[in-house]
Design a protein around this motif. Sequence first.
Motif, PDB file in Angstrom:
ATOM      1  N   ALA A   9       0.853  -1.185   0.000  1.00 24.16           N
ATOM      2  CA  ALA A   9       0.000   0.000   0.000  1.00 24.16           C
ATOM      3  C   ALA A   9       0.889   1.236   0.000  1.00 24.16           C
ATOM      4  CB  ALA A   9      -0.907   0.015   1.224  1.00 24.16           C
ATOM      5  N   THR A  10       0.327   2.340  -0.462  1.00 26.53           N
ATOM      6  CA  THR A  10       1.069   3.605  -0.448  1.00 26.53           C
ATOM      7  C   THR A  10       1.003   4.204   0.951  1.00 26.53           C
ATOM      8  OG1 THR A  10      -0.855   4.934  -1.035  1.00 26.53           O
ATOM      9  CG2 THR A  10       0.471   4.038  -2.863  1.00 26.53           C
ATOM     10  N   THR A  11       1.904   5.120   1.219  1.00 26.84           N
ATOM     11  CA  THR A  11       1.902   5.771   2.526  1.00 26.84           C
ATOM     12  C   THR A  11       0.608   6.563   2.736  1.00 26.84           C
ATOM     13  OG1 THR A  11       3.178   7.628   1.640  1.00 26.84           O
ATOM     14  CG2 THR A  11       4.410   5.880   2.724  1.00 26.84           C
ATOM     15  N   GLU A  29       7.683   3.634   6.355  1.00 26.32           N
ATOM     16  CA  GLU A  29       8.882   3.633   5.507  1.00 26.32           C
ATOM     17  C   GLU A  29       8.571   2.915   4.199  1.00 26.32           C
ATOM     18  OE1 GLU A  29      13.051   1.114   5.511  1.00 26.32           O
ATOM     19  OE2 GLU A  29      12.109   1.575   7.438  1.00 26.32           O
ATOM     20  N   ALA A  30       8.810   3.589   3.076  1.00 27.98           N
ATOM     21  CA  ALA A  30       8.670   2.936   1.772  1.00 27.98           C
ATOM     22  C   ALA A  30       9.770   1.888   1.651  1.00 27.98           C
ATOM     23  CB  ALA A  30       8.783   3.958   0.659  1.00 27.98           C
ATOM     24  N   LEU A  31       9.413   0.715   1.143  1.00 22.48           N
ATOM     25  CA  LEU A  31      10.374  -0.379   1.004  1.00 22.48           C
ATOM     26  C   LEU A  31      10.964  -0.410  -0.397  1.00 22.48           C
ATOM     27  CD1 LEU A  31       8.304  -3.148   2.793  1.00 22.48           C
ATOM     28  CD2 LEU A  31      10.339  -2.002   3.680  1.00 22.48           C
ATOM     29  N   VAL A  32      12.239  -0.720  -0.499  1.00 19.02           N
ATOM     30  CA  VAL A  32      12.911  -0.842  -1.794  1.00 19.02           C
ATOM     31  C   VAL A  32      12.260  -1.949  -2.610  1.00 19.02           C
ATOM     32  CG1 VAL A  32      15.095  -1.418  -2.918  1.00 19.02           C
ATOM     33  CG2 VAL A  32      15.096   0.040  -0.901  1.00 19.02           C
ATOM     34  N   SER A  33      11.831  -3.008  -1.950  1.00 19.86           N
ATOM     35  CA  SER A  33      11.226  -4.148  -2.636  1.00 19.86           C
ATOM     36  C   SER A  33       9.756  -3.905  -2.993  1.00 19.86           C
ATOM     37  CB  SER A  33      11.360  -5.400  -1.777  1.00 19.86           C
ATOM     38  OG  SER A  33      10.785  -5.196  -0.505  1.00 19.86           O
ATOM     39  N   GLY A  34       9.244  -2.728  -2.654  1.00 20.90           N
ATOM     40  CA  GLY A  34       7.854  -2.381  -2.933  1.00 20.90           C
ATOM     41  C   GLY A  34       7.013  -2.450  -1.682  1.00 20.90           C
ATOM     42  N   GLY A  35       5.977  -1.646  -1.627  1.00 19.45           N
ATOM     43  CA  GLY A  35       5.124  -1.603  -0.457  1.00 19.45           C
ATOM     44  C   GLY A  35       5.699  -0.695   0.607  1.00 19.45           C
ATOM     45  N   THR A  63      13.031  -5.850   1.428  1.00 18.54           N
ATOM     46  CA  THR A  63      14.285  -5.117   1.301  1.00 18.54           C
ATOM     47  C   THR A  63      14.058  -3.680   1.724  1.00 18.54           C
ATOM     48  OG1 THR A  63      14.911  -6.504  -0.568  1.00 18.54           O
ATOM     49  CG2 THR A  63      16.143  -4.460  -0.274  1.00 18.54           C
ATOM     50  N   ARG A  64      14.757  -3.277   2.781  1.00 20.96           N
ATOM     51  CA  ARG A  64      14.652  -1.910   3.288  1.00 20.96           C
ATOM     52  C   ARG A  64      15.760  -1.060   2.687  1.00 20.96           C
ATOM     53  NH1 ARG A  64      14.318  -1.971   9.628  1.00 20.96           N
ATOM     54  NH2 ARG A  64      13.777   0.193   9.251  1.00 20.96           N
TER      55      ARG A  64
END
Length: 80
Positions: A9-11, A29-35, A63-64
Amino acid sequence: MSRVVNVWATTDVIKETCAKHAFRISAVEALVSGGARVVMLDPRDADAFRILMQDKLIEGTVTRSASHMARQWAPSLHRK
């Protein structure tokens, strides 16, 4: 009980959902792996959020960003 929830989901969606249900957020926190990775202040809020977002939960490893490590103290600065 964990206060951390990883969701697809988006922030904005996360913040709207939490505001609607009066869940208190510590960090998003937005994740590098998405989500996104959401940290709640109360584990009970996290459990209720998991139920609401059950079809959007991210299972397994995520992935953070490396920038989250910049906020951590160096091991030599930890109290002993």
